[in-house]
Structures are given as C-alpha cells and as structure tokens.
Scaffold this motif. Structure first.
Motif, PDB file in Angstrom:
ATOM      1  N   PHE A   1       0.840  -1.198   0.000  1.00  0.00           N
ATOM      2  CA  PHE A   1       0.000   0.000   0.000  1.00  0.00           C
ATOM      3  C   PHE A   1       0.872   1.245   0.000  1.00  0.00           C
ATOM      4  CE2 PHE A   1      -2.885  -3.161   1.844  1.00  0.00           C
ATOM      5  CZ  PHE A   1      -4.018  -2.921   1.096  1.00  0.00           C
ATOM      6  N   ARG A   2       0.449   2.260  -0.693  1.00  0.00           N
ATOM      7  CA  ARG A   2       1.184   3.521  -0.738  1.00  0.00           C
ATOM      8  C   ARG A   2       0.991   4.270   0.577  1.00  0.00           C
ATOM      9  NH1 ARG A   2       3.381   6.404  -4.723  1.00  0.00           N
ATOM     10  NH2 ARG A   2       2.409   5.038  -6.294  1.00  0.00           N
ATOM     11  N   ALA A   3       2.107   4.521   1.262  1.00  0.00           N
ATOM     12  CA  ALA A   3       2.044   5.255   2.525  1.00  0.00           C
ATOM     13  C   ALA A   3       1.772   6.729   2.266  1.00  0.00           C
ATOM     14  CB  ALA A   3       3.355   5.091   3.293  1.00  0.00           C
ATOM     15  N   PRO A   4       1.194   7.434   3.241  1.00  0.00           N
ATOM     16  CA  PRO A   4       0.942   8.868   3.060  1.00  0.00           C
ATOM     17  C   PRO A   4       2.217   9.618   2.734  1.00  0.00           C
ATOM     18  CG  PRO A   4      -0.173   8.034   5.012  1.00  0.00           C
ATOM     19  CD  PRO A   4       0.715   6.939   4.542  1.00  0.00           C
ATOM     20  N   ALA A   5       2.117  10.608   1.852  1.00  0.00           N
ATOM     21  CA  ALA A   5       3.297  11.364   1.425  1.00  0.00           C
ATOM     22  C   ALA A   5       3.961  12.098   2.584  1.00  0.00           C
ATOM     23  CB  ALA A   5       2.906  12.357   0.322  1.00  0.00           C
ATOM     24  N   HIS A   6       3.188  12.427   3.624  1.00  0.00           N
ATOM     25  CA  HIS A   6       3.733  13.191   4.745  1.00  0.00           C
ATOM     26  C   HIS A   6       4.335  12.303   5.828  1.00  0.00           C
ATOM     27  CE1 HIS A   6      -0.413  12.135   5.818  1.00  0.00           C
ATOM     28  NE2 HIS A   6      -0.035  12.184   7.078  1.00  0.00           N
ATOM     29  N   LEU A   7       4.433  10.968   5.551  1.00  0.00           N
ATOM     30  CA  LEU A   7       5.010  10.064   6.543  1.00  0.00           C
ATOM     31  C   LEU A   7       6.508  10.315   6.644  1.00  0.00           C
ATOM     32  CD1 LEU A   7       4.878   7.712   8.499  1.00  0.00           C
ATOM     33  CD2 LEU A   7       5.017   6.147   6.562  1.00  0.00           C
ATOM     34  N   ARG A   8       6.938  10.965   7.707  1.00  0.00           N
ATOM     35  CA  ARG A   8       8.346  11.233   7.949  1.00  0.00           C
ATOM     36  C   ARG A   8       8.632  10.937   9.414  1.00  0.00           C
ATOM     37  NH1 ARG A   8       8.105  11.273   3.299  1.00  0.00           N
ATOM     38  NH2 ARG A   8       8.922  12.754   1.761  1.00  0.00           N
ATOM     39  N   ILE A   9       9.190   9.781   9.684  1.00  0.00           N
ATOM     40  CA  ILE A   9       9.450   9.383  11.065  1.00  0.00           C
ATOM     41  C   ILE A   9      10.558  10.255  11.644  1.00  0.00           C
ATOM     42  CG2 ILE A   9      10.230   7.491  12.531  1.00  0.00           C
ATOM     43  CD1 ILE A   9       8.932   5.576  10.602  1.00  0.00           C
ATOM     44  N   PRO A  10      10.359  10.834  12.826  1.00  0.00           N
ATOM     45  CA  PRO A  10      11.348  11.755  13.401  1.00  0.00           C
ATOM     46  C   PRO A  10      12.668  11.074  13.744  1.00  0.00           C
ATOM     47  CG  PRO A  10       9.609  11.255  14.981  1.00  0.00           C
ATOM     48  CD  PRO A  10       9.168  10.688  13.675  1.00  0.00           C
ATOM     49  N   ARG A  11      13.725  11.881  13.836  1.00  0.00           N
ATOM     50  CA  ARG A  11      15.066  11.371  14.089  1.00  0.00           C
ATOM     51  C   ARG A  11      15.151  10.631  15.422  1.00  0.00           C
ATOM     52  NH1 ARG A  11      19.922  12.882  11.999  1.00  0.00           N
ATOM     53  NH2 ARG A  11      18.954  14.683  10.995  1.00  0.00           N
ATOM     54  N   TRP A  12      14.454  11.125  16.452  1.00  0.00           N
ATOM     55  CA  TRP A  12      14.548  10.485  17.760  1.00  0.00           C
ATOM     56  C   TRP A  12      14.011   9.056  17.739  1.00  0.00           C
ATOM     57  CZ3 TRP A  12      10.200   8.523  19.899  1.00  0.00           C
ATOM     58  CH2 TRP A  12       8.958   9.060  19.493  1.00  0.00           C
ATOM     59  N   ALA A  13      13.010   8.804  16.882  1.00  0.00           N
ATOM     60  CA  ALA A  13      12.459   7.465  16.779  1.00  0.00           C
ATOM     61  C   ALA A  13      13.476   6.519  16.141  1.00  0.00           C
ATOM     62  CB  ALA A  13      11.167   7.480  15.966  1.00  0.00           C
ATOM     63  N   TRP A  14      14.179   7.019  15.126  1.00  0.00           N
ATOM     64  CA  TRP A  14      15.220   6.216  14.492  1.00  0.00           C
ATOM     65  C   TRP A  14      16.337   5.889  15.482  1.00  0.00           C
ATOM     66  CZ3 TRP A  14      17.041   3.075  11.049  1.00  0.00           C
ATOM     67  CH2 TRP A  14      18.396   3.006  10.803  1.00  0.00           C
ATOM     68  N   LEU A  15      16.763   6.873  16.260  1.00  0.00           N
ATOM     69  CA  LEU A  15      17.827   6.656  17.241  1.00  0.00           C
ATOM     70  C   LEU A  15      17.377   5.682  18.330  1.00  0.00           C
ATOM     71  CD1 LEU A  15      19.202  10.310  17.607  1.00  0.00           C
ATOM     72  CD2 LEU A  15      20.221   8.395  16.353  1.00  0.00           C
ATOM     73  N   THR A  16      16.099   5.767  18.729  1.00  0.00           N
ATOM     74  CA  THR A  16      15.581   4.844  19.741  1.00  0.00           C
ATOM     75  C   THR A  16      15.578   3.414  19.220  1.00  0.00           C
ATOM     76  OG1 THR A  16      14.178   6.590  20.679  1.00  0.00           O
ATOM     77  CG2 THR A  16      13.601   4.304  21.187  1.00  0.00           C
ATOM     78  N   ALA A  17      15.140   3.230  17.980  1.00  0.00           N
ATOM     79  CA  ALA A  17      15.116   1.891  17.384  1.00  0.00           C
ATOM     80  C   ALA A  17      16.529   1.324  17.260  1.00  0.00           C
ATOM     81  CB  ALA A  17      14.446   1.939  16.018  1.00  0.00           C
ATOM     82  N   ALA A  18      17.482   2.169  16.848  1.00  0.00           N
ATOM     83  CA  ALA A  18      18.865   1.718  16.706  1.00  0.00           C
ATOM     84  C   ALA A  18      19.443   1.318  18.061  1.00  0.00           C
ATOM     85  CB  ALA A  18      19.705   2.827  16.070  1.00  0.00           C
ATOM     86  N   ALA A  19      19.159   2.111  19.090  1.00  0.00           N
ATOM     87  CA  ALA A  19      19.663   1.790  20.428  1.00  0.00           C
ATOM     88  C   ALA A  19      19.043   0.505  20.957  1.00  0.00           C
ATOM     89  CB  ALA A  19      19.362   2.957  21.381  1.00  0.00           C
ATOM     90  N   TRP A  20      17.756   0.304  20.679  1.00  0.00           N
ATOM     91  CA  TRP A  20      17.063  -0.916  21.114  1.00  0.00           C
ATOM     92  C   TRP A  20      17.712  -2.155  20.495  1.00  0.00           C
ATOM     93  CZ3 TRP A  20      13.132  -2.464  24.348  1.00  0.00           C
ATOM     94  CH2 TRP A  20      12.527  -3.686  24.086  1.00  0.00           C
ATOM     95  N   LEU A  21      17.951  -2.107  19.191  1.00  0.00           N
ATOM     96  CA  LEU A  21      18.523  -3.257  18.500  1.00  0.00           C
ATOM     97  C   LEU A  21      19.970  -3.495  18.910  1.00  0.00           C
ATOM     98  CD1 LEU A  21      17.081  -2.804  14.898  1.00  0.00           C
ATOM     99  CD2 LEU A  21      16.404  -4.457  16.638  1.00  0.00           C
TER     100      LEU A  21
END
Length: 226
Positions: A149-169
């Motif tokens: 499915f095509r995700a909404p064009a405004h879907l932009r996950i914030p930087r803090w979420a990316w850093l949290t996911a990286a730290a978790w893994l």
C-alpha cells in the motif's frame, strides 16, 4: 576476538520475538499517527496470520510429531519469519525520512538483515535449511502486505524514533530476556497433546516400528512367521 559462532549467535538474537515484536507495535502506532490505516490493517492481519501458522506448525510437531522427514521440517523458523515480516517494513518506513524514493533501499537493507538472521538459525543448528527458508518466505509475504500500500506522502518518522530503534537493537542482544516464546510453545503443545515430553527432531527421522513388533504391558513381543 569475536568468533564466527558468537557472531551468528548475536545475529540470531536480533530475530527473537521479544525484541522484534515491540518494534512492530511501535511501527503500528507510528502508522496510525500518520493516518496510514490501510497499511496497519493489512500488515497486522498478515503478521498475525504468519504468527499463528508458525506457532501451529511447531505445536503440531512437538505435540503430535507432524513434520516432513524428507525436508527435515519440524516447523517454520519463528526468528526467520518475524524478522522478514518486520525489518523490511522498518527499513522502508525509516528510509522515507529522507525522501519517498529511497524507501525501497531501506526495505532491501531490512530484508538483508532478515536473511542474515535466517542463515544464523542454520549455522547455530537451531533450524534446518527448509525451516529457515520457509519461515523467511512466510515473513516476506507478511511484510509485502504492508509495503504493497502507498504510505501517506507526509510520513516522515522523526530522528529520535530512528535513534531509539537503533539503540534498542544494539542493546537487546546483550540483555537477558524474561520471556521465552519457544518454551511457551512447548508448554502449549504438551498441554494440548497430553504428552509428557515434546517430540524431538530425532523422532522425525526414527524408522517406524515394524508391525511384527508390538508392545504388550511394557514388553516387546515378536510375532514369528509360520
């Protein structure tokens, strides 16, 4: 020095459900926040079905010995399945942070990680090749339902979420997890089948007992021909 076996053990831990499924739940919340409800519905349904199929295949073998000896198959690899179902979607979502056209590169990276996890299940002797390959394929079908499915064009996950996911893994493979999904599946299989012990892989390849040899009151009786 990090040994090859230690490396594969570390990679394998990245496929454990208590590590991967919280990422999936976080992604669901993110998608809902950006009104990507169609993505959530299709992916959640596909992931749920994949989990049910994987668990059912394990329960069927451990409880009743249902497997495929020719393929050395005792059930779908849960690590391979859940990794292929979640990590491509994670990469796809986060790669969109820069621009939508890079999303598929992120999905490819997530798929590469899932493939490594599938390989690790074989190299650490946790699963056969068929179990890892089929689990990986099942997970790919689930992740494809989200990325179809095509995700909404405004879907932009914030930087803090990316850093949290990286730290978790980065941290979770070194943390002792309190919940063991494999032991839970074993308990369910034994409860449903009323067995004392689960079937093992060796049982799948054990030759059948000849019809002329039948147990009687704990003893073996051999029927001789006339």
């Amino acid at each position: 020095m990090l040994s090859s076996y230690t490396f594969w053990i570390w990679i394998s831990r990245l496929g454990e459900s208590p590590i991967v499924l919280p990422i999936a739940m976080a992604l669901v919340l993110v998608f809902m926040a950006f009104d990507a409800h169609r993505v959530v519905r299709s992916w959640a349904l596909a992931l749920g079905l994949a989990i049910v199929v994987t668990s059912a295949s394990k329960i069927a073998f451990m409880g009743w010995g249902w497997g495929i000896a020719a393929l050395d198959f005792t059930g779908f690899s849960g690590h391979a399945m859940v990794s292929a179902a979640v990590y491509p979607v994670l990469g796809h979502a986060f790669a969109r942070r820069r621009q939508a056209s890079t999303a598929w590169w992120g999905a490819a990276m997530g798929l590469g990680l899932a493939a490594l996890i599938a390989v690790s299940r074989v190299t650490t002797h946790a699963h056969s090749v068929s179990e890892s390959v089929l689990g990986f394929g099942l997970g790919c079908l689930a992740s494809a339902c989200a990325m179809g499915f095509r995700a909404p064009a405004h879907l932009r996950i914030p930087r803090w979420a990316w850093l949290t996911a990286a730290a978790w893994l980065a941290a979770m493979p070194f943390v002792s997890l309190p919940f063991n999904t494999h032991q839970t599946v074993i308990k369910v299989a034994l409860a449903l089948s009323q067995r004392q012990h689960p079937y093992q892989r060796a049982d799948l390849h054990r030759p059948p007992v000849p019809a002329s040899v039948q147990p009687l009151h704990g003893q073996e009786v051999v029927l001789l021909g006339h």
